[in-house]
Design an enzyme around this catalytic site. Structure first.
Site: not given
Lengths: 491, 477
Positions: A178, A79, A154
């Protein structure tokens, strides 16, 4: 079967036996990226050159008989809020468009030392604020199961990459769901470890008391293997806990007979999609057939979790994001008139709408005269929510629940309605407030072919139990290993 | 009209730790800009603070020395504001739960003792420094070497009633932190800085008046001047029937006036909240006790003990204990040569004269306590006279030679104490000065000194003066 479709566990075993090389696996993954990432758009930055060099080094390491780990030579994606030397770390924000960290995050160091291959950086909602990855300043990542739908967020890039097999596994971060929510939307395994289990050093902070890094994988066994590599005490993170890291993987097969499973009634309330509910209820029954006992339990303060979270997380974020001021690194507005104007313009232009909304909410919650009513009150409610879990866990080992009230929604469906977007985190947020470990495991599909996730929640530092229950469930699930076809048109 | 002056002080002490408060960077002063930095102290995304335990030790020391309560679980908080020298956009400090509370410090002004309350002591990080190049307009640089250097802030109660009291408090506080070894106390360089809150009220009024905060006073003298200036400013306002406005003012050292820095409306809302990156600082009894054991004796207590143990005048003890190293030196000498008054005299007269001339500290003194004790021993057992002692002392100092016995031997400076030898010399002097002997014996007693002088001259000052006296008395009556 193409190498990119194998699990981390299988590739590890084949690599150890010398049946494949990391270079072959890595090349396969990059062929896959070239093939499908134009549709999925999971990646923000792809590092093929670096990855191939790391793959060669991993093969060399095995040839020389040096110590290896299950991730040695395995292509993994990160990420884009995990600091990486040599790769940009944008956090999905214009503010950090060209920011290249001078140091590696603790988890990145661990992966590099273990000889992992880093494929690149994955898309996300800006500074991890969002539930759809639509808040990225760069691109919209699509749900591999339905390209017209969001991957969740996210960590949408991390879960879409695993679902579309453009990485064998990835790391995401989970502040209010997330990892788990996009994992459920994308039909992959996503785990949030106990707060303090994995070092946050080098994870660009959204809400420091809630953020936790975790694995996103295609199987539970993979999550167990990857967690073992990234977990453990780190002196550079004061909130990291000094407890031994168990061998999660070897313990997966220990049976779950007699294990007590709680089903919190508040997690099956109004707004829960019928198909989601029936899939989760079915999963509960399956776990019971494996010898676990089911009990209805209550977490009475669940209703307050979203409000509590959006006060605490935004308060922390308003302070955490103050460093993006145009002075030291990242974006700086041109043509500013003096210092204050530079701050204003830099932050007005550098941050997206959702980030600005949360910074303002958090600033307000901490302001003189409002602190007691908002921030302090929210901390008190956080304690009550944590106590709910303590009480329930006195009588059971794990909790099972849905991850998200609905399956993946369409692009644009909620982006203009922040409140409805916030409410989609209602079932994941309490876990972050209490600092507990939890996992999302695929538990079926809707009639339209959208994945549904089963959430399992355990006591602090009981990742071993958590993974074991998830592994036993996965074995009974007929759809385990199903992959999206990716034959729709990208929107 | 006459008003009561009310003063409270906030003192920032830069701590003498080797490394910064939340990272391992050096605190060394004077390195090239941004050399002492890392991702933590420059506020890079994702970097996290880790508390330096030494800072807690130092804060506890300061707390114990000022009779504070040590908070069992204190909390770091973020103080949020934007400024380029503040890399994270917040300063990590302590707010609701500081490490030390409820202490006091005793001062003395005009022979009046007074107790000044200490509200709290908290730990925090310093900010960096802006550099404005002289000839380039529109450009500023930031040096983060000082960012994250540890500070303690010591906040007093509004207990001081005059500028003299404020200065006495400040001096006493500086003596303590310097003695404790937690701060170098340098006001000019800003490692010991003071802000003053000043208000006036009518005598007997129960509530405090509106205060102004004064900043930028870099010496005791300036603290005094600035406070006096502020008192006059407020007095003028009140006398004219006006109201003092709450504001922050900056002292202008060169012009001797203060000017408005910011008003109440521009005051920051710092939005303090507990820093989620740091755990509460848990200090148990054992930790406090360990620090207590390591605490040096403080100046006032040490002075009292030295007077009691060594029977030297209070004035001498005060001079000797003003500096911790000097007091250590004195006690080391006395331990080796147990005649405190002699040791005190030699240190205060000879040693301090040399040190002051060279502007060096006693820690850099070329004469060791052992060297001085040996010298005092030679004087004490009459091997040399005090006068010769001063010559030897000077040689020891300039050559960093700590063997006075060898110097005395090499230079033949030993006192003549052989009665037979001295008697021969005394006889020679008497024989050569027949007339003066007669004058003396007829009542010119002052001439006795002349005979002593002659003997000393003959022996190059090395004759034992007591023996010369008694031999002369014996021979010429």
């Amino acid at each position: 079967m193409e190498l990119y479709n194998f699990s981390l566990e299988e590739l590890w075993q084949r690599l150890e036996k010398g049946e494949v090389s990391s270079l072959e696996v890595t090349r396969s993954v990059f062929r896959r990226i070239a093939e499908v990432d134009n549709k999925v758009a999971a990646y923000l930055e792809i590092d093929e050159k670096g990855a191939l060099a790391q793959a060669e080094a991993a093969d060399e390491r095995r040839r020389k008989g040096e110590a290896t780990s299950p991730v040695t030579g395995i292509p993994l994606g990160l990420k884009d809020l995990l600091s990486t030397v040599g790769l940009k770390t944008t956090c999905g924000s214009r503010m950090l468009a060209d920011y290249r960290p001078e140091y590696d995050a603790a988890v990145v160091t661990r992966l590099r030392e273990a000889g992992a291959v880093i494929t690149g950086k994955l898309n996300m909602d800006e500074f991890a604020m969002g539930s759809s990855t639509e808040n990225s300043a760069y691109k919209a990542t699509r749900n591999p199961w339905d390209l017209k739908r969001v991957p969740g967020g996210s960590s949408g890039g991390s879960t879409a990459a695993v679902a579309s097999a453009t990485a064998i596994a990835t790391l995401g971060s989970d502040t209010g769901g997330s990892i788990r929510q996009p994992a459920s939307f994308c039909g992959v395994v996503g785990m949030k470890p106990t707060y303090g289990r994995v070092s946050r050093y080098g994870l660009v902070a959204f809400a420091s008391s809630l953020d936790q890094i975790g694995p996103v994988t295609s199987t539970v066994a993979d999550a167990a293997l990857l967690l073992k590599v990234i977990a453990g005490h780190d002196e550079r993170d004061s909130t990291s806990v000094n407890l031994p890291v168990p061998d999660y993987y070897s313990n997966l097969k220990n049976d779950i007979k007699g294990l007590k499973i709680g089903v919190p009634k508040e997690y099956f309330g109004a707004g829960l999609d019928v198909e989601v509910e029936s899939a989760v209820r079915l999963a509960c029954r399956q776990l019971a057939t494996a010898g676990a006992s089911l009990d209805d339990v209550s977490l009475p303060h669940t209703d307050y979790a979203v409000a509590t979270y959006y006060l605490l997380a935004t308060a922390e974020a308003s302070s955490n994001l103050a460093r993006y001021d145009g002075v030291k690194y990242g974006f700086r507005a041109e043509s500013a008139d003096g210092l204050v104007d530079m701050y204003r313009q830099t932050r007005a232009q550098g941050f997206g709408e959702e980030v600005k909304r949360r910074v303002m909410l958090g600033t307000y919650a901490l302001s003189a005269g409002y602190y007691d009513a908002y921030y302090r009150k929210a901390q008190q409610v956080r304690t009550l929510i944590t106590r709910d879990f303590d009480e329930v866990f006195a009588g059971c080992d794990v909790l099972v629940a849905p991850v998200c009230p609905t399956p993946a929604f369409a692009f644009g469906e909620k982006i203009d309605d922040p409140l409805s977007m916030y409410l989609s985190d209602i079932l994941t947020i309490p876990v972050n407030l209490a600092g507990l470990p939890a996992i999302s495991v695929p538990c079926g599909f809707t009639k339209n072919g959208l994945p549904i996730g089963l959430q399992i929640i355990a006591k602090p530092f009981a990742e071993e139990t958590l993974l074991r229950v998830a592994w036993h469930y996965e074995r009974m699930a007929e759809w385990a290993g199903r992959r999206p076809e990716l034959n729709g048109e990208a929107v | 009209m006459d008003y009561e002056i009310v003063i409270g002080l906030e003192v920032h002490c830069q701590l003498l730790t080797q490394t910064k408060i939340f990272c391992g960077c050096s605190t060394h002063f004077g390195n090239p800009p941004n050399q002492n930095t890392c991702p933590v102290c420059t506020g890079m995304p994702g970097a996290l603070p880790v508390l330096n335990r030494k800072v807690v030790d130092f804060a506890i020391r300061a707390g114990l020395a000022t009779d504070c309560q040590i908070t069992p679980s204190s909390v770091f908080a973020r103080k949020n504001y934007f400024y380029p020298d503040l890399p994270k956009g917040y300063q990590i400090s302590q707010f609701e739960l500081p490490i030390c509370v409820d202490g006091h410090l005793d001062i003395e002004v005009d022979n009046q003792k007074k107790r000044i309350g200490i509200t709290r002591i908290h730990m925090e990080e310093d900010a960096g420094k802006l550099v404005h190049p002289e000839h380039v307009h529109g450009v500023s640089y930031v040096d983060y070497n000082r960012a994250c250097v540890p500070l303690i802030e010591i906040v007093s109660e509004p207990d001081m009633r005059s500028s003299a009291e404020a200065v006495a408090y400040l001096k006493a506080l500086r003596d303590i932190v310097v003695y404790l070894g937690v701060c170098d106390g340098n006001m000019e360089e800003g490692s010991f800085r003071c802000d003053a809150n000043i208000s006036l009220r009518r005598w007997g009024a129960p509530e405090l008046g509106t205060r102004a905060e004064l900043k930028n006073m870099n010496s005791f003298r300036n603290v005094q001047r600035a406070i006096e200036y502020e008192v006059e400013r407020q007095r003028d306002i009140l006398d004219e029937g006006g109201r003092v406005v709450q504001e922050t003012r900056l002292w202008d050292v060169d012009r001797g006036v203060s000017a408005l820095m910011r008003g109440k409306e521009e005051a920051h809302d710092y939005r303090y909240f507990p820093d989620p990156d740091l755990l509460p600082v848990v200090v148990d009894e054992a930790w406090v006790e360990k620090v207590r054991q390591s605490l040096p004796e403080l100046p006032v207590a040490r002075c009292q003990r030295i007077v009691a143990d060594f029977a030297i005048p209070v004035a001498d003890a005060e001079v000797l204990t003003a500096d911790r190293a000097m007091a250590d030196y004195f006690e080391a000498v006395v331990k080796l040569f147990p005649q405190p008054k002699a040791a005190a005299n030699w240190i205060m007269v000879e040693l301090m004269k040399f040190l002051n001339e060279d502007k060096i500290s006693v820690t850099q003194c070329p004469i060791t306590p052992q060297g001085l004790a040996d010298l005092l021993g030679l004087i004490g057992d009459n091997t040399i006279s005090g006068k010769i002692g001063k010559q030897v002392f000077s040689k020891m100092y300039s050559a960093a030679d700590n063997d006075p016995r060898q110097i005395v031997e090499d230079q033949g400076l030993a006192q003549m104490s052989d009665a037979g030898e001295l008697a021969v010399i005394v006889d020679e002097i008497i024989d050569a000065n027949d007339d003066k002997v007669k004058d003396y014996q007829q009542g010119k007693v002052k001439l006795f000194g002349f005979f002593v002088g002659q003997v000393m001259k003959k022996t190059k000052g090395q004759a034992n003066p007591q023996m010369v006296n008694s031999l002369l008395k014996e021979k010429i009556g």
